[in-house]
Structures are given as structure tokens and as C-alpha cells.
Design an enzyme around this catalytic site. Sequence first.
Site, short mmCIF file in Angstrom:
data_model
loop_
_atom_site.label_atom_id
_atom_site.label_comp_id
_atom_site.label_asym_id
_atom_site.label_seq_id
_atom_site.Cartn_x
_atom_site.Cartn_y
_atom_site.Cartn_z
N ASP A 352 1.11 -1.20 0.73
CA ASP A 352 -0.25 0.11 -0.07
C ASP A 352 0.90 1.34 -0.23
O ASP A 352 1.90 1.70 0.84
CB ASP A 352 -1.18 -0.15 1.55
CG ASP A 352 -1.96 1.29 1.40
OD1 ASP A 352 -2.66 1.43 0.41
OD2 ASP A 352 -1.82 2.23 2.01
N GLU A 395 -4.42 2.28 -4.06
CA GLU A 395 -4.05 2.35 -3.73
C GLU A 395 -3.14 1.21 -3.33
O GLU A 395 -1.89 0.90 -3.13
CB GLU A 395 -2.82 3.95 -3.32
CG GLU A 395 -3.17 3.58 -1.41
CD GLU A 395 -4.37 3.68 -1.07
OE1 GLU A 395 -4.29 4.92 0.21
OE2 GLU A 395 -5.44 4.18 -2.07
#
Length: 479
Positions: A352, A395
Site C-alpha cells: 500500500d 493505492e
Amino acid sequence: MKRIWTFGIFCILVTIFFTGYSISLRRTAVLGEARSGVDDLTHFLAMDMDRYLFGLNQIFLGIHNVLDSHCKEEYEPHAIQIRHVLEGVLDSNPFITALLVLDSAGRIDHWTGDGTPPSIQDRDYYRVHKLEQVPGLFVGKPLASRVNKGQWIFAASNAFRESDATLKHVIVAIIDLEYFRSNYSGLRLAPGETIAMLSPEGEVYARMPGHQMMMGKQIGRFINDPVESYSFMRVVSELDDKMRGISLLRVKGYPLVMAATYNEDIVLAKWRKSSALIAASGAAAVGLFLLLTFMTARAQQQQRLSRELLQRLAVTDSLTQLANRRHAVESANLEIKKAQRQGLPLSFVLMDLDHFKEINDSYGHEKGDLVLQQVASALRQLCRQTDIVSRFGGEEFLVILSGTDLRGAEASSEKIRKALDEDVHGDFAGIPRVTASFGVAQWHASEADFKDTLRRADRALYQAKRKGRNCIQLDRTFG
């Protein structure tokens, strides 16, 4: 598409075959018609000549009967009567130009000429009967007349004998060959056709066209069989160097051959025109098949590409061109089944990006999208070809490492983390620094589903975030 091209090529080959076959069949038919035409001509000519020669034999027999019915002693009234008979025969048979009656010594007893009779003991039409005792009608060779310049003749004769087979007299008819030319000129010959009366050795008695030019010439030996014989041949003519079909038929019982020919170039001229049309039609059909095959193959290819595009869109993230979450989950479950079968290790890395919301807020979503695209590009370069890289969330990225244990997955994660931290794969669209946190978990045999392993990787990622980000956290639930 391969089947379409195979079928199209098959249709083209079939079209070419049948086009060629049709042209060949038509050529055979045209030549067959030409041969049938000249065969009919030779049979007609042979029958006509047989009729003439039969009539000539009857004339000879009639003259012989007249000779036998009169007194054998020579005196003027008797000779005058015989001459009247001979002249009457000439008047009723225009193809005969002269008649002669020879005695056993070859002297002329009676004739239709004037003046002193010539000596003809050396002539074939006497010698064959005297020396060789030829039975029946004798037909001589074509000769230029000694009396009438430019006239071509041949002699036909028959011998009559005493009861003891000694020669009694020979009756001779001199035949004007011009008569046959004028008689046959009424025949309607096709362009390039010729007819001729020949000896078995190929000497010309009469020919249409070119009668005067060919008289007495020898154009080849055709038939040697002494009985009735028919033959057909294709030869290059000695006269015009053209390929000709020649039908030959011997007049039954006589040394005469009737011939009819056709010129193949002329006969095949119409065939060539029709063949050009057939070939053009075949070429058009081939072109149409090619066009239809190409269009069908192209349409099928476009459909295939469309299906592949839809399939790719269904499993690909449109922004990063990495596998999407759906495809990642399906791939993870397949890899788990593979690991179960083969007994190989399998690890998952959940990554992430740190502070990505601040990047979007500070630089805008377009810059944020560029960051995601460059991170995806970096992952493709840093991971192995066997690894499955996907965009798992906004993301968030997931890397599936087949055949890799927890230690190996940690090393791969560190390589990625370090590359992002040091920005060795680009400036990330002008963003000063991009980092990521990693949660790593190795699949355990007790886990039948990817969701269990994913939960452990997600917990490890959460711990990495709490530890300050830009780090790697391993899940050691199973040691």
C-alpha cells in the site's frame, strides 16, 4: 480463422480445377466435332468413288459384251459400230476423256482418238494384266496428259480372258481428274478443311483446295494395308507446317485413299475465345472467393480481437494495465490449488502506497494517477515473469509469488520497497518521494481459500503502517 482460409483455399482450388476441366472438356468436344466432320467427309468421298468405279466396271463389262456380240473379223462396218458405242459411253460419262480396246498383244483395236493409234505396250494399264494378271479393275497413277497440256489424268483398266485364262482384250478408260475437282467443288468445306484423293503412297489425284498446285505430288505414305482400312492421325502438315487432324479411308478393293483434314489452329480459334471467357469467369470466381474469404477471416479476427479485448478488460485494471482485483483473486485460488498438488511454497505480498491521499490532495488526481501508473511500471520490471502483479484496491497492490517461501517473499518486497524509496525507476511524475508499506504472508496447507491468507497479509500490512510506514511486516502465524 485457419478453418476459414482452409475452406476458402479449397473452394478456390475446386474452382480452378473445374475451370480447367471445363476448358479441357470443351477443347476435346471441339476437336471431336472436327474429327467427326472429316470422318463424314471421307466416308462420303469413299462411297462416291466406289460408285464411280463400280459404274466404270459396268461400262467395261458392257463394252466387252458388245465386242463379243459382233464378228471378230476386222472390217470397216464393225469398227465403226464399236467406235459409235465407245463415243456414246464418252457422251454419257463426262469424267472419261478416252476409251481404248487393246488386243492380247497390247495393240489398240478400237479407240475414241483420231489418226494412227500410238504404241502403248509399255503402259502399266496393259502390262499389269499381261504380266501380273491383276484381277479386277486396275487404277493407275496420276499422270500429266501428253495430249492436252495442263490436263491431269489416270487410267483405269480391266482385262477379259478366254476360257483358258489367256488374255483376250483389255479395256482402258482415261479419266480426267479435273472432273473430280469440279464435282467436289460444290462441297461446303469449313475454313481450314481440305479433301483429297490419294494413292496409298500419298500421290495426289485430286485435292480441294489447291488442286492444280498439288496434282501428282507425293505428300506422304499413309496406308499400306491392301484391304479396306480407316485411320485417323494428327500430324504437322508438310505443306503449311500446321497441325492437322487427318481422316483416311481406303476405297474398298481399290488402291485409292480418300482423305479429309482440318487445321487445328482454325478449329481451336473459337475454343480459345470461349476458353478466355471461361477462364475470366473462373478468375472472377477465384477473386470473389478470395475477397469473401478475406472479409470473413477479417471479420472473425476482429471478433476474436474484440473478445480478447473484452476478456482483457474484464481482468485488467484500466489505469495501470495490471491485473484487477477479480483476476488477482481467481489467480490466487488457482495458485493455491497448484501449490497443493505440487507441494511448493506460495507467498503473497500486499503493498500500500504511503500517504497517497495527501498526494491526491496536494498535487491533484491526475498526478496521483501518474504515480499509480509509474509504480505499476516499476513492479512489472522488478518482479519475475512468473509473478502475478495486480492492482488490488485504490493505492493497494498484490503480488503473488509462486514457488516462494516467506524469506524469499521478504527479499522481493525489500527490493521493491528500496526501489520506490530511492526513486530509481523515475521521478514519479514530479512527486518528491513515494514510499510503500508491505504485509507479507505465506500460504499454509491448512488454508483452503485465499481469503484466509489475505486476512493475514492484510493484518501484517496494518502493522507495517502502525510501525511508521515504508517498511515490511511478515506474518508468522505458522512459524
